[in-house]
Design a protein around this motif. Sequence first.
Motif, mmCIF file in Angstrom:
data_model
loop_
_atom_site.group_PDB
_atom_site.id
_atom_site.type_symbol
_atom_site.label_atom_id
_atom_site.label_comp_id
_atom_site.label_asym_id
_atom_site.label_seq_id
_atom_site.Cartn_x
_atom_site.Cartn_y
_atom_site.Cartn_z
ATOM 1 N N HIS A 46 43.746 40.331 48.794
ATOM 2 C CA HIS A 46 43.109 41.636 48.914
ATOM 3 C C HIS A 46 43.369 42.224 50.305
ATOM 4 O O HIS A 46 43.677 43.411 50.431
ATOM 5 C CB HIS A 46 41.601 41.502 48.647
ATOM 6 C CG HIS A 46 40.883 42.800 48.632
ATOM 7 N ND1 HIS A 46 41.092 43.744 47.656
ATOM 8 C CD2 HIS A 46 39.954 43.337 49.478
ATOM 9 C CE1 HIS A 46 40.329 44.800 47.896
ATOM 10 N NE2 HIS A 46 39.632 44.567 49.001
ATOM 11 N N THR A 47 43.283 41.371 51.333
ATOM 12 C CA THR A 47 43.547 41.826 52.698
ATOM 13 C C THR A 47 45.004 42.244 52.843
ATOM 14 O O THR A 47 45.301 43.282 53.448
ATOM 15 C CB THR A 47 43.220 40.702 53.706
ATOM 16 O OG1 THR A 47 41.882 40.283 53.504
ATOM 17 C CG2 THR A 47 43.379 41.172 55.128
ATOM 18 N N ASN A 48 45.926 41.463 52.277
ATOM 19 C CA ASN A 48 47.352 41.824 52.343
ATOM 20 C C ASN A 48 47.619 43.115 51.587
ATOM 21 O O ASN A 48 48.411 43.948 52.028
ATOM 22 C CB ASN A 48 48.216 40.690 51.770
ATOM 23 C CG ASN A 48 48.276 39.505 52.695
ATOM 24 O OD1 ASN A 48 47.986 39.635 53.881
ATOM 25 N ND2 ASN A 48 48.637 38.349 52.157
ATOM 26 N N HIS A 49 46.947 43.288 50.460
ATOM 27 C CA HIS A 49 47.130 44.504 49.682
ATOM 28 C C HIS A 49 46.628 45.719 50.481
ATOM 29 O O HIS A 49 47.276 46.773 50.493
ATOM 30 C CB HIS A 49 46.387 44.375 48.351
ATOM 31 C CG HIS A 49 46.538 45.559 47.462
ATOM 32 N ND1 HIS A 49 47.751 45.889 46.889
ATOM 33 C CD2 HIS A 49 45.642 46.497 47.035
ATOM 34 C CE1 HIS A 49 47.600 46.987 46.168
ATOM 35 N NE2 HIS A 49 46.313 47.369 46.233
ATOM 36 N N LEU A 86 36.858 27.212 46.676
ATOM 37 C CA LEU A 86 37.030 27.831 47.996
ATOM 38 C C LEU A 86 38.464 28.272 48.227
ATOM 39 O O LEU A 86 38.712 29.343 48.784
ATOM 40 C CB LEU A 86 36.579 26.873 49.103
ATOM 41 C CG LEU A 86 35.074 26.651 49.212
ATOM 42 C CD1 LEU A 86 34.781 25.598 50.274
ATOM 43 C CD2 LEU A 86 34.338 27.938 49.524
ATOM 44 N N VAL A 87 39.432 27.481 47.779
ATOM 45 C CA VAL A 87 40.844 27.862 47.913
ATOM 46 C C VAL A 87 41.128 29.111 47.096
ATOM 47 O O VAL A 87 41.811 30.034 47.568
ATOM 48 C CB VAL A 87 41.765 26.690 47.501
ATOM 49 C CG1 VAL A 87 43.198 27.152 47.321
ATOM 50 C CG2 VAL A 87 41.687 25.580 48.533
ATOM 51 N N VAL A 88 40.590 29.164 45.881
ATOM 52 C CA VAL A 88 40.796 30.343 45.034
ATOM 53 C C VAL A 88 40.161 31.573 45.676
ATOM 54 O O VAL A 88 40.778 32.652 45.747
ATOM 55 C CB VAL A 88 40.238 30.094 43.612
ATOM 56 C CG1 VAL A 88 40.187 31.379 42.801
ATOM 57 C CG2 VAL A 88 41.071 29.046 42.906
ATOM 58 N N ILE A 89 38.938 31.449 46.178
ATOM 59 C CA ILE A 89 38.262 32.581 46.830
ATOM 60 C C ILE A 89 39.032 33.021 48.070
ATOM 61 O O ILE A 89 39.242 34.218 48.289
ATOM 62 C CB ILE A 89 36.801 32.209 47.181
ATOM 63 C CG1 ILE A 89 35.973 32.063 45.892
ATOM 64 C CG2 ILE A 89 36.182 33.240 48.109
ATOM 65 C CD1 ILE A 89 34.579 31.514 46.117
ATOM 66 N N LEU A 90 39.485 32.058 48.869
ATOM 67 C CA LEU A 90 40.272 32.385 50.060
ATOM 68 C C LEU A 90 41.576 33.067 49.679
ATOM 69 O O LEU A 90 41.990 34.038 50.331
ATOM 70 C CB LEU A 90 40.548 31.106 50.859
ATOM 71 C CG LEU A 90 41.255 31.275 52.191
ATOM 72 C CD1 LEU A 90 40.420 32.149 53.133
ATOM 73 C CD2 LEU A 90 41.528 29.935 52.819
ATOM 74 N N ASN A 91 42.206 32.617 48.629
ATOM 75 C CA ASN A 91 43.444 33.240 48.156
ATOM 76 C C ASN A 91 43.191 34.673 47.708
ATOM 77 O O ASN A 91 43.975 35.578 48.005
ATOM 78 C CB ASN A 91 44.022 32.394 47.012
ATOM 79 C CG ASN A 91 45.432 32.798 46.670
ATOM 80 O OD1 ASN A 91 46.097 33.469 47.451
ATOM 81 N ND2 ASN A 91 45.900 32.387 45.499
ATOM 82 N N ILE A 92 42.092 34.890 46.987
ATOM 83 C CA ILE A 92 41.741 36.251 46.544
ATOM 84 C C ILE A 92 41.491 37.142 47.751
ATOM 85 O O ILE A 92 41.982 38.280 47.821
ATOM 86 C CB ILE A 92 40.512 36.212 45.610
ATOM 87 C CG1 ILE A 92 40.879 35.549 44.287
ATOM 88 C CG2 ILE A 92 39.959 37.615 45.377
ATOM 89 C CD1 ILE A 92 39.693 35.270 43.379
ATOM 90 N N ILE A 93 40.760 36.635 48.723
ATOM 91 C CA ILE A 93 40.459 37.431 49.930
ATOM 92 C C ILE A 93 41.742 37.754 50.683
ATOM 93 O O ILE A 93 41.960 38.899 51.112
ATOM 94 C CB ILE A 93 39.451 36.678 50.836
ATOM 95 C CG1 ILE A 93 38.083 36.639 50.164
ATOM 96 C CG2 ILE A 93 39.360 37.328 52.213
ATOM 97 C CD1 ILE A 93 37.067 35.765 50.874
ATOM 98 N N LEU A 94 42.611 36.762 50.845
ATOM 99 C CA LEU A 94 43.873 37.005 51.564
ATOM 100 C C LEU A 94 44.765 37.976 50.812
ATOM 101 O O LEU A 94 45.401 38.838 51.425
ATOM 102 C CB LEU A 94 44.604 35.679 51.809
ATOM 103 C CG LEU A 94 43.984 34.768 52.862
ATOM 104 C CD1 LEU A 94 44.737 33.453 52.935
ATOM 105 C CD2 LEU A 94 43.952 35.431 54.218
#
Length: 107
Positions: free
Chosen positions: A93-96, A83-91
């Motif tokens: 991607h959102t920041n990008h 979940l931390v990895v998925i949240l990090n990927i989402i964040l």
Amino acid sequence: MELKKLHELANQTEQQLQTAINSSLERNEQLNILLDRSDLLLHKNQAFGIGVMDYRKDMQRNETLNKLKYIAIGILLLVVIVLVVILNIILNHTNHLADRNTNIILE
């Protein structure tokens, strides 16, 4: 006289038989006491054996529960990491996307 000797022999034999019967009765009582004691010990040993078996079953059950706890903690830790990895990927991607939107607005 011969009759007197036979009578004494008969009395002596009767006394010996009575002594033997009394000894036999005493031995029988002692054997009954020993039998009762051995029955008591047998029941105690059976109860002890059952107690030991129950203790071993409890120990095995506790070991199994501890293993299941460790497995559950491991799975929970793995889920948290995913979940931390998925949240990090989402964040990321959102920041990008936010950085790209900012670049588009600035141009």
